[in-house]
Design a protein around this motif. Structure first.
Motif, PDB file in Angstrom:
ATOM      1  N   SER A 113      58.894  30.462  47.219  1.00 14.81           N
ATOM      2  CA  SER A 113      58.855  29.826  48.529  1.00 14.81           C
ATOM      3  C   SER A 113      57.542  29.077  48.671  1.00 14.81           C
ATOM      4  CB  SER A 113      58.939  30.880  49.631  1.00 14.81           C
ATOM      5  OG  SER A 113      60.109  31.634  49.502  1.00 14.81           O
ATOM      6  N   SER A 114      57.496  28.144  49.589  1.00 13.78           N
ATOM      7  CA  SER A 114      56.283  27.346  49.763  1.00 13.78           C
ATOM      8  C   SER A 114      55.097  28.190  50.231  1.00 13.78           C
ATOM      9  CB  SER A 114      56.541  26.223  50.764  1.00 13.78           C
ATOM     10  OG  SER A 114      56.903  26.773  52.013  1.00 13.78           O
ATOM     11  N   TRP A 115      55.339  29.278  50.966  1.00 13.02           N
ATOM     12  CA  TRP A 115      54.250  30.095  51.469  1.00 13.02           C
ATOM     13  C   TRP A 115      53.649  31.022  50.420  1.00 13.02           C
ATOM     14  CZ3 TRP A 115      54.879  35.355  51.312  1.00 13.02           C
ATOM     15  CH2 TRP A 115      56.184  35.843  51.250  1.00 13.02           C
ATOM     16  N   GLU A 116      54.343  31.289  49.307  1.00 10.94           N
ATOM     17  CA  GLU A 116      53.847  32.213  48.284  1.00 10.94           C
ATOM     18  C   GLU A 116      52.591  31.707  47.583  1.00 10.94           C
ATOM     19  OE1 GLU A 116      56.786  34.024  45.684  1.00 10.94           O
ATOM     20  OE2 GLU A 116      58.323  33.504  47.152  1.00 10.94           O
ATOM     21  N   TYR A 117      52.304  30.432  47.714  1.00  4.71           N
ATOM     22  CA  TYR A 117      51.073  29.859  47.160  1.00  4.71           C
ATOM     23  C   TYR A 117      49.850  30.609  47.688  1.00  4.71           C
ATOM     24  CZ  TYR A 117      47.182  26.527  47.042  1.00  4.71           C
ATOM     25  OH  TYR A 117      45.959  25.940  46.876  1.00  4.71           O
ATOM     26  N   TRP A 118      49.903  31.019  48.951  1.00  2.15           N
ATOM     27  CA  TRP A 118      48.748  31.663  49.588  1.00  2.15           C
ATOM     28  C   TRP A 118      48.555  33.116  49.176  1.00  2.15           C
ATOM     29  CZ3 TRP A 118      45.376  28.593  51.611  1.00  2.15           C
ATOM     30  CH2 TRP A 118      45.786  27.347  52.058  1.00  2.15           C
ATOM     31  N   CYS A 119      49.491  33.690  48.463  1.00  3.50           N
ATOM     32  CA  CYS A 119      49.401  35.103  48.088  1.00  3.50           C
ATOM     33  C   CYS A 119      48.262  35.395  47.116  1.00  3.50           C
ATOM     34  CB  CYS A 119      50.724  35.568  47.479  1.00  3.50           C
ATOM     35  SG  CYS A 119      52.082  35.569  48.663  1.00  3.50           S
ATOM     36  N   THR A 120      47.831  34.404  46.370  1.00  2.29           N
ATOM     37  CA  THR A 120      46.787  34.611  45.364  1.00  2.29           C
ATOM     38  C   THR A 120      45.501  33.857  45.706  1.00  2.29           C
ATOM     39  OG1 THR A 120      47.665  32.764  44.073  1.00  2.29           O
ATOM     40  CG2 THR A 120      48.455  34.975  43.516  1.00  2.29           C
ATOM     41  N   ARG A 121      45.318  33.458  46.941  1.00  3.13           N
ATOM     42  CA  ARG A 121      44.168  32.637  47.319  1.00  3.13           C
ATOM     43  C   ARG A 121      42.999  33.429  47.891  1.00  3.13           C
ATOM     44  NH1 ARG A 121      45.192  29.733  43.830  1.00  3.13           N
ATOM     45  NH2 ARG A 121      47.007  28.427  43.960  1.00  3.13           N
ATOM     46  N   GLY A 122      42.956  34.718  47.660  1.00  6.58           N
ATOM     47  CA  GLY A 122      41.855  35.545  48.149  1.00  6.58           C
ATOM     48  C   GLY A 122      41.660  36.755  47.266  1.00  6.58           C
ATOM     49  N   VAL A 123      40.683  37.566  47.628  1.00  7.40           N
ATOM     50  CA  VAL A 123      40.390  38.796  46.891  1.00  7.40           C
ATOM     51  C   VAL A 123      40.900  39.973  47.715  1.00  7.40           C
ATOM     52  CG1 VAL A 123      38.569  40.227  45.912  1.00  7.40           C
ATOM     53  CG2 VAL A 123      38.343  37.728  45.891  1.00  7.40           C
ATOM     54  N   PRO A 124      41.911  40.709  47.197  1.00  9.48           N
ATOM     55  CA  PRO A 124      42.455  41.843  47.946  1.00  9.48           C
ATOM     56  C   PRO A 124      41.439  42.975  48.083  1.00  9.48           C
ATOM     57  CG  PRO A 124      43.887  41.268  46.099  1.00  9.48           C
ATOM     58  CD  PRO A 124      42.634  40.471  45.958  1.00  9.48           C
ATOM     59  N   ARG A 125      41.551  43.724  49.158  1.00  9.99           N
ATOM     60  CA  ARG A 125      40.677  44.872  49.398  1.00  9.99           C
ATOM     61  C   ARG A 125      40.929  45.936  48.339  1.00  9.99           C
ATOM     62  NH1 ARG A 125      41.622  46.190  55.630  1.00  9.99           N
ATOM     63  NH2 ARG A 125      39.778  47.448  55.316  1.00  9.99           N
ATOM     64  N   GLU A 126      39.878  46.638  47.985  1.00  8.25           N
ATOM     65  CA  GLU A 126      39.999  47.707  46.994  1.00  8.25           C
ATOM     66  C   GLU A 126      40.059  49.093  47.632  1.00  8.25           C
ATOM     67  OE1 GLU A 126      40.392  47.291  43.733  1.00  8.25           O
ATOM     68  OE2 GLU A 126      40.318  45.114  43.956  1.00  8.25           O
ATOM     69  N   GLU A 127      39.572  49.227  48.869  1.00  6.94           N
ATOM     70  CA  GLU A 127      39.455  50.551  49.477  1.00  6.94           C
ATOM     71  C   GLU A 127      40.731  51.042  50.150  1.00  6.94           C
ATOM     72  OE1 GLU A 127      38.246  47.749  52.810  1.00  6.94           O
ATOM     73  OE2 GLU A 127      37.939  47.806  50.652  1.00  6.94           O
ATOM     74  N   ARG A 128      41.772  50.248  50.167  1.00 12.02           N
ATOM     75  CA  ARG A 128      43.044  50.641  50.781  1.00 12.02           C
ATOM     76  C   ARG A 128      44.157  50.700  49.734  1.00 12.02           C
ATOM     77  NH1 ARG A 128      40.590  51.988  54.697  1.00 12.02           N
ATOM     78  NH2 ARG A 128      40.157  50.740  56.517  1.00 12.02           N
ATOM     79  N   ARG A 129      45.163  51.526  50.011  1.00 14.94           N
ATOM     80  CA  ARG A 129      46.317  51.633  49.123  1.00 14.94           C
ATOM     81  C   ARG A 129      47.212  50.417  49.318  1.00 14.94           C
ATOM     82  NH1 ARG A 129      50.719  55.418  50.526  1.00 14.94           N
ATOM     83  NH2 ARG A 129      52.369  54.329  49.478  1.00 14.94           N
ATOM     84  N   ARG A 130      47.475  49.710  48.247  1.00 19.95           N
ATOM     85  CA  ARG A 130      48.287  48.498  48.313  1.00 19.95           C
ATOM     86  C   ARG A 130      49.768  48.864  48.276  1.00 19.95           C
ATOM     87  NH1 ARG A 130      46.713  43.020  45.118  1.00 19.95           N
ATOM     88  NH2 ARG A 130      48.163  41.647  46.198  1.00 19.95           N
ATOM     89  N   LEU A 131      50.518  48.361  49.226  1.00 18.61           N
ATOM     90  CA  LEU A 131      51.945  48.652  49.316  1.00 18.61           C
ATOM     91  C   LEU A 131      52.800  47.581  48.645  1.00 18.61           C
ATOM     92  CD1 LEU A 131      52.135  49.833  53.029  1.00 18.61           C
ATOM     93  CD2 LEU A 131      51.996  51.237  50.966  1.00 18.61           C
ATOM     94  N   ALA A 132      52.335  46.328  48.699  1.00 20.77           N
ATOM     95  CA  ALA A 132      53.114  45.227  48.123  1.00 20.77           C
ATOM     96  C   ALA A 132      52.164  44.105  47.724  1.00 20.77           C
ATOM     97  CB  ALA A 132      54.144  44.715  49.111  1.00 20.77           C
ATOM     98  N   PHE A 133      52.642  43.304  46.775  1.00 20.80           N
ATOM     99  CA  PHE A 133      51.859  42.171  46.290  1.00 20.80           C
ATOM    100  C   PHE A 133      51.525  41.208  47.421  1.00 20.80           C
ATOM    101  CE2 PHE A 133      52.238  37.718  44.784  1.00 20.80           C
ATOM    102  CZ  PHE A 133      51.016  37.631  44.138  1.00 20.80           C
ATOM    103  N   CYS A 134      52.518  40.882  48.253  1.00 18.09           N
ATOM    104  CA  CYS A 134      52.292  39.898  49.306  1.00 18.09           C
ATOM    105  C   CYS A 134      53.316  40.092  50.423  1.00 18.09           C
ATOM    106  CB  CYS A 134      52.402  38.488  48.735  1.00 18.09           C
ATOM    107  SG  CYS A 134      51.792  37.200  49.835  1.00 18.09           S
ATOM    108  N   ALA A 135      52.943  39.662  51.607  1.00 13.55           N
ATOM    109  CA  ALA A 135      53.857  39.708  52.748  1.00 13.55           C
ATOM    110  C   ALA A 135      53.572  38.534  53.669  1.00 13.55           C
ATOM    111  CB  ALA A 135      53.697  41.018  53.506  1.00 13.55           C
ATOM    112  N   ARG A 136      54.604  38.142  54.398  1.00 13.94           N
ATOM    113  CA  ARG A 136      54.482  37.073  55.396  1.00 13.94           C
ATOM    114  C   ARG A 136      55.073  37.606  56.687  1.00 13.94           C
ATOM    115  NH1 ARG A 136      57.696  33.193  57.818  1.00 13.94           N
ATOM    116  NH2 ARG A 136      56.702  31.180  58.208  1.00 13.94           N
ATOM    117  N   VAL A 137      54.298  37.563  57.750  1.00 11.37           N
ATOM    118  CA  VAL A 137      54.764  38.008  59.059  1.00 11.37           C
ATOM    119  C   VAL A 137      54.664  36.843  60.031  1.00 11.37           C
ATOM    120  CG1 VAL A 137      52.523  38.908  59.835  1.00 11.37           C
ATOM    121  CG2 VAL A 137      54.625  39.828  60.801  1.00 11.37           C
TER     122      VAL A 137
END
Length: 145
Positions: free
Chosen positions: A53-77
């Motif tokens: 999808s066109s919005w998935e481009y933004w899923c890799t444009r930052g550095v994810p937090r390390e101190e929290r448990r990751r539930l999913a690669f990416c989400a759009r709300v």
């Protein structure tokens, strides 16, 4: 006025029932709006890149937090802001978004001000488990209207 005299007024009961039904319909109308889309794993390969999808481009444009448990690669709300808060860091803003019968927390990028209640917002980023157990999106991109 006694309890019996109040109970013997069918007109009052009908008006109360109608107002309650209208309130319930209004709440349902607000809660059903918006959407929540979750991508569990990072798509791989050339075919997956073409089908994104066109919005998935933004899923890799930052550095994810390390101190929290990751539930999913990416989400759009997409939904409406119901409340906002700052902290624990003064530069950190969080908002609660109601969307598609879900309440999702969104951590805005550092230094961003929180939008007002009722604002329509779209946020994209990795999905984590917040300290209080809620689902939280670390917004790599967001747009408020």
């Amino acid at each position: 006025m006694t309890v019996r005299s109040v109970l013997d007024r069918p007109r009052l009961w009908r008006v109360t029932a109608m107002l309650s039904a209208l309130l319930l319909c209004g709440l349902l109308f607000v809660c059903v709006q918006g959407s929540l889309t979750i991508i569990n794993r990072e798509p791989g390969g050339k075919q997956a890149t073409a089908a994104r999808s066109s919005w998935e481009y933004w899923c890799t444009r930052g550095v994810p937090r390390e101190e929290r448990r990751r539930l999913a690669f990416c989400a759009r709300v997409e939904g409406h802001v119901i409340t906002s808060t700052h902290g624990p860091n003064p530069e950190e803003a969080h908002i609660a978004v109601i969307s598609d019968f879900h309440i999702v927390l969104v951590r805005l990028p550092d230094g961003e001000s929180a939008p007002k209640r009722g604002t329509n917002i779209v946020a994209i980023g990795p999905l984590f488990r917040a300290r209080d157990g809620q689902r939280e999106i670390q917004a790599f991109w967001y747009h408020a209207t």
